[in-house]
Each structure stands twice: as C-alpha cells, then as structure tokens.
Design a protein around this motif. Structure first.
Motif, short mmCIF file in Angstrom:
data_model
loop_
_atom_site.label_atom_id
_atom_site.label_comp_id
_atom_site.label_asym_id
_atom_site.label_seq_id
_atom_site.Cartn_x
_atom_site.Cartn_y
_atom_site.Cartn_z
N GLU A 166 0.87 -1.20 -0.07
CA GLU A 166 -0.11 0.31 0.00
C GLU A 166 0.86 1.23 0.01
O GLU A 166 0.49 2.22 -0.60
CB GLU A 166 -1.10 -0.06 1.07
N LEU A 167 2.04 1.13 0.57
CA LEU A 167 2.92 2.36 0.60
C LEU A 167 3.45 2.66 -0.83
O LEU A 167 3.63 3.66 -1.11
CB LEU A 167 4.01 2.05 1.51
N LEU A 168 3.74 1.59 -1.40
CA LEU A 168 4.50 1.70 -2.71
C LEU A 168 3.48 2.08 -3.86
O LEU A 168 3.72 2.76 -4.68
CB LEU A 168 5.28 0.40 -3.24
N TYR A 169 2.29 1.40 -3.78
CA TYR A 169 1.52 1.36 -4.89
C TYR A 169 0.10 1.94 -4.73
O TYR A 169 -0.99 1.91 -5.52
CB TYR A 169 0.88 -0.12 -5.54
N GLY A 170 -0.24 2.35 -3.24
CA GLY A 170 -1.45 2.82 -3.08
C GLY A 170 -2.38 2.01 -2.25
O GLY A 170 -2.33 0.77 -2.85
N PRO A 171 -3.61 2.43 -1.98
CA PRO A 171 -4.25 1.53 -1.12
C PRO A 171 -5.27 0.76 -2.14
O PRO A 171 -5.79 -0.39 -1.81
CB PRO A 171 -5.46 2.53 -0.49
N ALA A 172 -5.33 1.10 -3.50
CA ALA A 172 -5.96 0.37 -4.74
C ALA A 172 -5.16 -0.49 -5.32
O ALA A 172 -5.06 -0.39 -6.59
CB ALA A 172 -6.60 1.23 -5.33
N SER A 173 -4.23 -1.01 -4.57
CA SER A 173 -3.07 -2.01 -5.37
C SER A 173 -3.56 -3.24 -5.84
O SER A 173 -2.87 -3.77 -6.53
CB SER A 173 -1.74 -1.96 -4.63
N GLY A 174 -4.79 -3.50 -5.40
CA GLY A 174 -5.35 -4.78 -6.16
C GLY A 174 -5.08 -6.27 -5.06
O GLY A 174 -5.23 -7.29 -5.42
N SER A 175 -4.30 -5.78 -3.93
CA SER A 175 -4.21 -7.03 -2.99
C SER A 175 -5.16 -7.07 -2.08
O SER A 175 -4.93 -6.24 -1.08
CB SER A 175 -2.84 -6.73 -2.59
N GLY A 176 -6.14 -7.76 -2.48
CA GLY A 176 -7.21 -8.23 -1.51
C GLY A 176 -6.90 -9.12 -0.50
O GLY A 176 -5.78 -9.52 -0.21
N PRO A 177 -7.77 -9.45 0.64
CA PRO A 177 -7.56 -10.23 1.50
C PRO A 177 -7.29 -11.76 0.86
O PRO A 177 -8.10 -12.11 -0.10
CB PRO A 177 -8.76 -10.36 2.21
N ASP A 178 -6.42 -12.54 1.39
CA ASP A 178 -6.04 -13.91 1.07
C ASP A 178 -7.38 -14.70 1.46
O ASP A 178 -7.70 -14.73 2.78
CB ASP A 178 -4.98 -14.39 1.81
N ALA A 179 -7.88 -15.56 0.62
CA ALA A 179 -8.90 -16.53 0.89
C ALA A 179 -8.39 -17.84 0.37
O ALA A 179 -8.22 -17.87 -0.81
CB ALA A 179 -10.02 -16.00 0.25
N PHE A 180 -8.44 -18.91 1.12
CA PHE A 180 -8.27 -20.12 0.54
C PHE A 180 -9.57 -21.06 0.99
O PHE A 180 -10.13 -21.22 1.92
CB PHE A 180 -6.89 -20.82 1.40
N THR A 181 -9.74 -21.88 -0.22
CA THR A 181 -10.93 -22.81 -0.08
C THR A 181 -10.52 -24.28 -0.46
O THR A 181 -9.69 -24.44 -1.58
CB THR A 181 -12.22 -22.33 -1.03
N TYR A 182 -10.72 -25.05 0.47
CA TYR A 182 -10.71 -26.65 0.16
C TYR A 182 -11.86 -27.44 0.84
O TYR A 182 -12.42 -27.13 1.91
CB TYR A 182 -9.39 -26.82 0.87
N GLY A 183 -11.91 -28.46 -0.14
CA GLY A 183 -12.97 -29.34 0.38
C GLY A 183 -13.14 -30.45 -0.50
O GLY A 183 -12.33 -30.49 -1.63
N GLY A 184 -14.21 -31.28 -0.38
CA GLY A 184 -14.46 -32.22 -1.23
C GLY A 184 -15.56 -33.14 -0.71
O GLY A 184 -16.11 -32.97 0.23
N MET A 185 -15.65 -34.56 -1.30
CA MET A 185 -16.68 -35.39 -0.62
C MET A 185 -16.31 -36.30 0.51
O MET A 185 -15.06 -36.50 0.68
CB MET A 185 -16.84 -36.54 -1.84
N VAL A 186 -17.12 -36.25 1.50
CA VAL A 186 -16.98 -37.01 2.47
C VAL A 186 -16.76 -38.65 2.44
O VAL A 186 -17.39 -39.24 1.45
CB VAL A 186 -18.08 -36.97 3.75
N LEU A 187 -15.56 -39.10 2.67
CA LEU A 187 -15.30 -40.63 2.01
C LEU A 187 -15.48 -41.66 3.02
O LEU A 187 -15.51 -42.90 2.66
CB LEU A 187 -13.65 -40.38 1.84
N ASN A 188 -15.76 -41.32 4.48
CA ASN A 188 -15.92 -42.18 5.22
C ASN A 188 -16.99 -41.80 6.19
O ASN A 188 -17.07 -40.81 6.70
CB ASN A 188 -14.52 -42.72 5.91
N GLU A 189 -17.50 -42.77 7.10
CA GLU A 189 -18.20 -42.55 8.17
C GLU A 189 -17.55 -43.55 9.52
O GLU A 189 -17.87 -44.54 9.72
CB GLU A 189 -19.76 -43.20 7.99
N ASP A 190 -16.58 -42.73 10.01
CA ASP A 190 -15.73 -43.39 11.11
C ASP A 190 -16.22 -43.19 12.40
O ASP A 190 -15.60 -42.64 13.41
CB ASP A 190 -14.33 -42.94 10.86
N TYR A 191 -17.66 -43.51 12.70
CA TYR A 191 -18.20 -43.32 13.81
C TYR A 191 -19.03 -44.31 14.35
O TYR A 191 -19.56 -45.33 13.59
CB TYR A 191 -19.00 -42.04 14.21
#
Length: 191
Positions: A166-191
């Motif tokens: 933000e110091l070098l390129y300004g507040p609108a530098s395009g670096s938004g918050p990091d968001a990571f998504t991960y998931g998939g199908m439930v493979l087992n019922e271990d209960y």
C-alpha cells in the motif's frame, strides 16, 4: 549547479530505496508466502481429516483454530456441509403408484453458524439429537458418505507485505484479502 544538486538528491533517494526498501519488501513478501503456505497446509489437514472421518469434534475444530492462529494472522473461518438428499419422482405426487423409476438429487446446505452451534451448544440448552463419540469427547457434527464438506479461510489481519504494498502502490493496489478454499466429498463414516 542546480541540476548537479538535484541529481545527487535523486541518486541518494534511489540508493536508499535499493539498499533498504527493496530488501525489506522482498523479505516481507517471502514471509507472506510462508504464512499463506502454513495456513493452507493447516486447512488441507483439517478438511481431509473431517472428510476421512465423517465428523467434526470440538477438539478437531479447536486444534484447527489454534494452528491457524500460530501462522501469525487472524482468519475468518467459513464451514459448509452439503448433505445429499434423494427424492423419488412421481407422475402424480398424491399417488405413490405413479413412481417414475428415478430419483432427483438435492443438496441440503448447513453453514458455520449451524455447525458450530451443534459443536458448542449453550450449557443450559442441549439439542435433542445431540450425539457424542463413545470416548465422551463432547458433541460431534456428523456427516454421511457422499456429502460435501468445504472450508474457506479469509485473512483479516494486515501483514507487513500488505503495508509495504500500500505504501508503494497505493491503497487500491489490488491486493485483497487472502482467501483459501478446500474441500470435497466425505469419504468415510468413522463413528
């Protein structure tokens, strides 16, 4: 004479930038990459453990939150469980003899608030369908094979790299918050 002094000032500013600021930005960028990699690895381990076991416990969730906090940033955690439902199709819904020999698939979605309220119930109000593992580990959120479980983490804190950016390129530098998504199908019922 004036242009000579101006060129010396410009050279001094460029020297300061090259000697101090550039290495600081590169170091902050490298630290940001390590932080993001650690958070993503924690996300993958937690999500895969849930998908392989078919449930989430208080201990599993608390360990996940603790490991994310160790990465040095604050995160918003969004959980999503989509439960697969099969609905038989009829020519006439009022007449069960008109079954069309097929089923439609619908997903019933459950999100963070519902999942966490089942994992961490109010002390005085216990849900009727509350389940606990045999070890007595506390409430458990159960899933079934072929359900989908997804976790998204979004960084909320500002890191040194975002401040430099933000110091070098300004507040609108395009670096938004990091968001990571991960998931998939439930493979087992271990209960």
């Amino acid at each position: 004479m004036m242009s000579n002094a101006l060129s010396k000032i410009t050279a001094a500013i460029l020297a300061v930038i090259l000697v101090y600021l550039y290495p600081a930005v590169q170091s902050a960028h490298r630290q940001e990459d390590y932080r993001a990699l650690a958070a993503y690895n924690t996300l993958v381990r937690f999500t895969d453990a849930v998908r392989n076991k078919g449930y989430v416990t208080q201990e599993m969730y608390n360990d996940f939150v603790y490991e994310l906090a160790e990465s040095g940033s604050e995160y918003r955690i969004d959980l999503e469980h989509r439960h697969k439902k099969f609905h038989p199709e009829y020519g006439d819904a009022a007449d069960s003899s008109t079954f069309l020999d097929r089923f439609s698939i619908h997903y019933e979605a459950h999100y963070s608030q519902e999942i966490l309220s089942q994992l961490f119930p109010e002390p005085a109000v216990l849900p009727v369908g509350k389940r606990e593992l045999e070890s007595g580990a506390g409430p458990v959120y159960l899933m079934e094979v072929s359900d989908y479980f997804t976790v998204t983490i979004t960084a909320l804190s500002r890191t040194p790299y975002t401040i430099f950016n933000e110091l070098l390129y300004g507040p609108a530098s395009g670096s938004g918050p990091d968001a990571f998504t991960y998931g998939g199908m439930v493979l087992n019922e271990d209960y």
